[in-house]
Design an enzyme around this catalytic site. Structure first.
Site, PDB file in Angstrom:
ATOM      1  N   HIS A  30       0.865  -1.185   0.000  1.00 38.03           N
ATOM      2  CA  HIS A  30       0.000   0.000   0.000  1.00 38.03           C
ATOM      3  C   HIS A  30       0.900   1.234   0.000  1.00 38.03           C
ATOM      4  CE1 HIS A  30       1.089   0.089   4.194  1.00 38.03           C
ATOM      5  NE2 HIS A  30       0.480  -1.063   4.432  1.00 38.03           N
ATOM      6  N   GLY A  32       1.939   3.088   2.200  1.00 39.81           N
ATOM      7  CA  GLY A  32       2.977   3.119   3.240  1.00 39.81           C
ATOM      8  C   GLY A  32       4.263   2.489   2.732  1.00 39.81           C
ATOM      9  N   HIS A  33       4.146   1.290   2.163  1.00 40.46           N
ATOM     10  CA  HIS A  33       5.328   0.630   1.598  1.00 40.46           C
ATOM     11  C   HIS A  33       5.918   1.482   0.464  1.00 40.46           C
ATOM     12  CE1 HIS A  33       2.756  -2.912   2.924  1.00 40.46           C
ATOM     13  NE2 HIS A  33       3.882  -3.157   3.578  1.00 40.46           N
ATOM     14  N   GLN A  57       7.010 -15.065  12.112  1.00 37.79           N
ATOM     15  CA  GLN A  57       6.436 -13.871  12.748  1.00 37.79           C
ATOM     16  C   GLN A  57       4.990 -14.048  13.175  1.00 37.79           C
ATOM     17  OE1 GLN A  57       8.797 -11.070   9.905  1.00 37.79           O
ATOM     18  NE2 GLN A  57       7.039  -9.942  10.665  1.00 37.79           N
ATOM     19  N   GLY A 143       9.439   1.498   8.288  1.00 35.31           N
ATOM     20  CA  GLY A 143       8.415   2.479   8.614  1.00 35.31           C
ATOM     21  C   GLY A 143       8.310   2.708  10.118  1.00 35.31           C
ATOM     22  N   LEU A 180      -2.152   3.137   7.470  1.00 37.76           N
ATOM     23  CA  LEU A 180      -2.327   2.081   6.468  1.00 37.76           C
ATOM     24  C   LEU A 180      -1.681   0.796   6.981  1.00 37.76           C
ATOM     25  CD1 LEU A 180      -1.601   3.851   3.045  1.00 37.76           C
ATOM     26  CD2 LEU A 180      -3.752   3.638   4.299  1.00 37.76           C
ATOM     27  N   SER A 181      -2.380  -0.306   6.764  1.00 43.84           N
ATOM     28  CA  SER A 181      -1.865  -1.607   7.185  1.00 43.84           C
ATOM     29  C   SER A 181      -2.582  -2.687   6.386  1.00 43.84           C
ATOM     30  CB  SER A 181      -2.153  -1.807   8.678  1.00 43.84           C
ATOM     31  OG  SER A 181      -2.029  -3.170   9.016  1.00 43.84           O
ATOM     32  N   SER A 182      -1.859  -3.739   6.087  1.00 43.45           N
ATOM     33  CA  SER A 182      -2.482  -4.855   5.365  1.00 43.45           C
ATOM     34  C   SER A 182      -3.640  -5.431   6.177  1.00 43.45           C
ATOM     35  CB  SER A 182      -1.454  -5.958   5.113  1.00 43.45           C
ATOM     36  OG  SER A 182      -0.325  -5.391   4.511  1.00 43.45           O
ATOM     37  N   ARG A 183      -3.538  -5.297   7.497  1.00 38.75           N
ATOM     38  CA  ARG A 183      -4.584  -5.862   8.357  1.00 38.75           C
ATOM     39  C   ARG A 183      -5.889  -5.077   8.306  1.00 38.75           C
ATOM     40  NH1 ARG A 183      -1.796  -9.764  11.562  1.00 38.75           N
ATOM     41  NH2 ARG A 183       0.400  -9.415  11.255  1.00 38.75           N
TER      42      ARG A 183
HETATM   43  P1  AMP Z   1       5.100  -5.162   6.375  1.00 37.27           P
HETATM   44  O1  AMP Z   1       4.845  -5.539   4.959  1.00 37.27           O
HETATM   45  O2  AMP Z   1       3.868  -4.918   7.163  1.00 37.27           O
HETATM   46  O3  AMP Z   1       6.101  -6.066   7.047  1.00 37.27           O
HETATM   47  O4  AMP Z   1       5.808  -3.718   6.306  1.00 37.27           O
HETATM   48  C1  AMP Z   1       6.974  -3.503   5.578  1.00 37.27           C
HETATM   49  C2  AMP Z   1       7.526  -2.138   5.908  1.00 37.27           C
HETATM   50  O5  AMP Z   1       6.567  -1.136   5.583  1.00 37.27           O
HETATM   51  C3  AMP Z   1       7.849  -1.981   7.398  1.00 37.27           C
HETATM   52  O6  AMP Z   1       9.064  -1.269   7.561  1.00 37.27           O
HETATM   53  C4  AMP Z   1       6.662  -1.190   7.897  1.00 37.27           C
HETATM   54  O7  AMP Z   1       6.948  -0.412   9.047  1.00 37.27           O
HETATM   55  C5  AMP Z   1       6.367  -0.295   6.698  1.00 37.27           C
HETATM   56  N1  AMP Z   1       4.985   0.197   6.760  1.00 37.27           N
HETATM   57  C6  AMP Z   1       3.860  -0.540   6.971  1.00 37.27           C
HETATM   58  N2  AMP Z   1       2.768   0.253   7.038  1.00 37.27           N
HETATM   59  C7  AMP Z   1       3.221   1.526   6.869  1.00 37.27           C
HETATM   60  C8  AMP Z   1       2.589   2.815   6.852  1.00 37.27           C
HETATM   61  N3  AMP Z   1       1.274   2.957   7.006  1.00 37.27           N
HETATM   62  N4  AMP Z   1       3.366   3.903   6.661  1.00 37.27           N
HETATM   63  C9  AMP Z   1       4.721   3.784   6.501  1.00 37.27           C
HETATM   64  N5  AMP Z   1       5.376   2.599   6.506  1.00 37.27           N
HETATM   65  C10 AMP Z   1       4.642   1.488   6.690  1.00 37.27           C
END
Ligand code: AMP
Length: 278
Positions: A30, A32-33, A57, A143, A180-183
């Site tokens: 999303h 964020g990534h 994890q 992030g 933003l979050s995948s969840r």
């Molecule tokens: P994940 O795929 O959830 O493991 O996240 C991968 C990277 O993206 C990690 O460094 C997270 O902290 C970052 N990340 C996830 N959500 C966000 C967000 N809303 N804003 C900025 N970075 C994010």
């Protein structure tokens, strides 16, 4: 963009690169990534993003199985960001043998998320170190959304003398403030409309502390109560020092308020940095 799934091809592709920026992800990308990819693009000649859903994890296999996997759309998004390499290893390639060596993180890995997710940061640090060893990045981006993770990886790099610069990206939010979050995909329409409350209670604490309130305990309690009264199950709402994640003290300047709470079956985390004047 090259999509690489095996380690030998990865080494062949990266061998001549002198400035690699690396972003580890679990996919379902999303904004964020992508904000991390945009920073990386400005900093390095070669941007590598990994997509790997790390089984270690997840405390429950059903959570691991239901984690959204959207490889096709993820790769399109990364092409748009001019990412050079998408590394998506097979589990058997990354873990040919049972993983018996682990990175033992410092004690602050046992508070906050670590209290609710046993061995979580040991497993995060281990997979991140494996990726660092495979990719040899000069820069890695994380992030602030996962604040404790960012601090643990920064400490690992510092204390294990890894020649990597860690860059932190700001949390990207929807207009109503939800991080933003995948969840977030797991939230029903009704839950989604309530989900922003976590951000709101953290913001209220930030505003209060920045305007001089030192009664951290009652601010935390009040926020927990507000969430509980609206049907949330709260794991923690807590003020800590930014760098060490030690509990906040009134005479310390740089603080962060972190929260984790469950709405229905979905557990959300968020945090806000706080700048106080002493
Ligand atoms: P994940 O795929 O959830 O493991 O996240 C991968 C990277 O993206 C990690 O460094 C997270 O902290 C970052 N990340 C996830 N959500 C966000 C967000 N809303 N804003 C900025 N970075 C994010």
């Amino acid at each position: 963009m090259e999509i690489i799934t095996d380690i030998l091809s990865l080494h062949a592709r990266l061998k001549k690169e002198s400035c690699i920026a690396f972003i580890p992800t679990m996919g379902n990308l999303h904004a964020g990534h992508l904000s991390l990819a945009k920073i990386a693009r400005k900093k390095a000649s070669c941007v590598v993003v990994s997509i790997f859903v790390n089984r270690l994890q997840f405390s429950e296999i059903k959570d691991f199985n239901k984690y959204p996997r959207t490889f096709e759309s993820d790769s399109k998004l990364l092409i748009n960001e001019n990412v050079n390499v998408l590394f998506a290893p097979h589990e058997s390639d990354l873990f040919p043998l049972k993983q018996e060596f682990f990175v033992e993180p410092p004690l602050f890995a046992n508070i906050l998320e670590g209290e609710f997710r046993h061995n979580f940061f040991r497993n995060v640090a281990t997979i991140v170190l494996k990726f660092f060893n495979l990719i040899h990045p000069q820069i890695a981006l994380f992030g602030k959304k996962d604040y404790q993770q960012l601090k643990i990886i920064s400490a690992m790099v510092q204390q294990l003398n890894l020649p990597i610069e860690i860059i932190a990206g700001e949390t990207i939010r929807t207009q109503d403030g939800l991080a933003l979050s995948s969840r977030n995909l797991y939230l029903s329409t009704d839950e989604r409309s309530k989900a922003t409350r976590l951000y709101q209670v953290l913001l209220e604490i930030k505003i209060q502390v920045e305007s001089g309130s030192k009664d951290f305990q009652s601010l935390q309690n009040k926020a927990r109560e507000i969430l509980k009264n609206r049907g949330w199950e709260v794991d923690y709402i807590a003020l800590h020092q930014r760098n060490t994640l030690a509990p906040a003290q009134a005479n310390v300047q740089d603080l962060v308020v972190l929260g984790a709470a469950r709405l229905g079956n979905t557990r959300l985390i968020d945090n806000l940095e706080i700048s106080t004047k002493i």
